[in-house]
Scaffold this motif. Sequence first.
Motif, short mmCIF file in Angstrom:
data_model
loop_
_atom_site.label_atom_id
_atom_site.label_comp_id
_atom_site.label_asym_id
_atom_site.label_seq_id
_atom_site.Cartn_x
_atom_site.Cartn_y
_atom_site.Cartn_z
N ARG A 168 0.79 -1.16 0.13
CA ARG A 168 0.07 -0.06 -0.05
C ARG A 168 0.72 1.23 0.00
NH1 ARG A 168 -3.20 2.25 5.20
NH2 ARG A 168 -1.28 2.89 5.65
N ASP A 169 1.91 1.13 0.92
CA ASP A 169 2.78 2.36 0.79
C ASP A 169 4.19 2.40 0.23
OD1 ASP A 169 0.76 3.81 2.55
OD2 ASP A 169 1.47 2.11 4.03
N TYR A 215 5.65 2.01 -3.36
CA TYR A 215 5.30 2.26 -4.88
C TYR A 215 5.79 1.23 -5.80
CZ TYR A 215 3.76 5.96 -1.94
OH TYR A 215 3.59 7.15 -0.98
N GLU A 231 9.61 1.30 -7.21
CA GLU A 231 10.55 1.41 -6.41
C GLU A 231 11.27 0.25 -5.93
OE1 GLU A 231 9.98 4.19 -2.11
OE2 GLU A 231 8.01 3.33 -2.88
#
Length: 162
Positions: A47-48, A50, A53
């Motif tokens: 969720r956090d 991305y 990344e």
Amino acid sequence: DEKTYDAYVIYPKNHNSEANFVEYFVYQVMPDILENKCGYKLCIYGRDIYPGEDAASAIEKRMQNSRRLIILLTHQLVNSKEDAYDQHIALYSALIQNDTKVILLEMETIGSYGKLQESLRFIIKQQGTIKWKEEHTVHPQSPKSKFWKQVRYHMPLTPRAS
């Protein structure tokens, strides 16, 4: 402090039938209680972090920017042959660097901790676990339940202001 998150959440990420409840808990129940009702800010992988990344450095950076590490103990996590990278980094940070407090949530009765890696057994011996019990599934969204009160007790005193 300059931390971005109140807690980084570590959970088994293999997708099987037992993981359905764990994923529901991680993506629905925890954010509803801890973020929406209590004002904390969680970092949840998937969720956090991305797409695109570098996962390893993103995990490390997010953990360093978290006040607590929450590890969900399940049979899947206990019986896993390989340690998840985030779990490895979390335990290193908690035990070697001694700079992050770990909160262990026992999502199902594990029984013997013998199969757990030694570092997890050490943390359990030091502070124990917070046990999710079946009766919580009736009203998992109540922040006043004993389970959530115990979790909040181990969280930072004041939630991070958004």
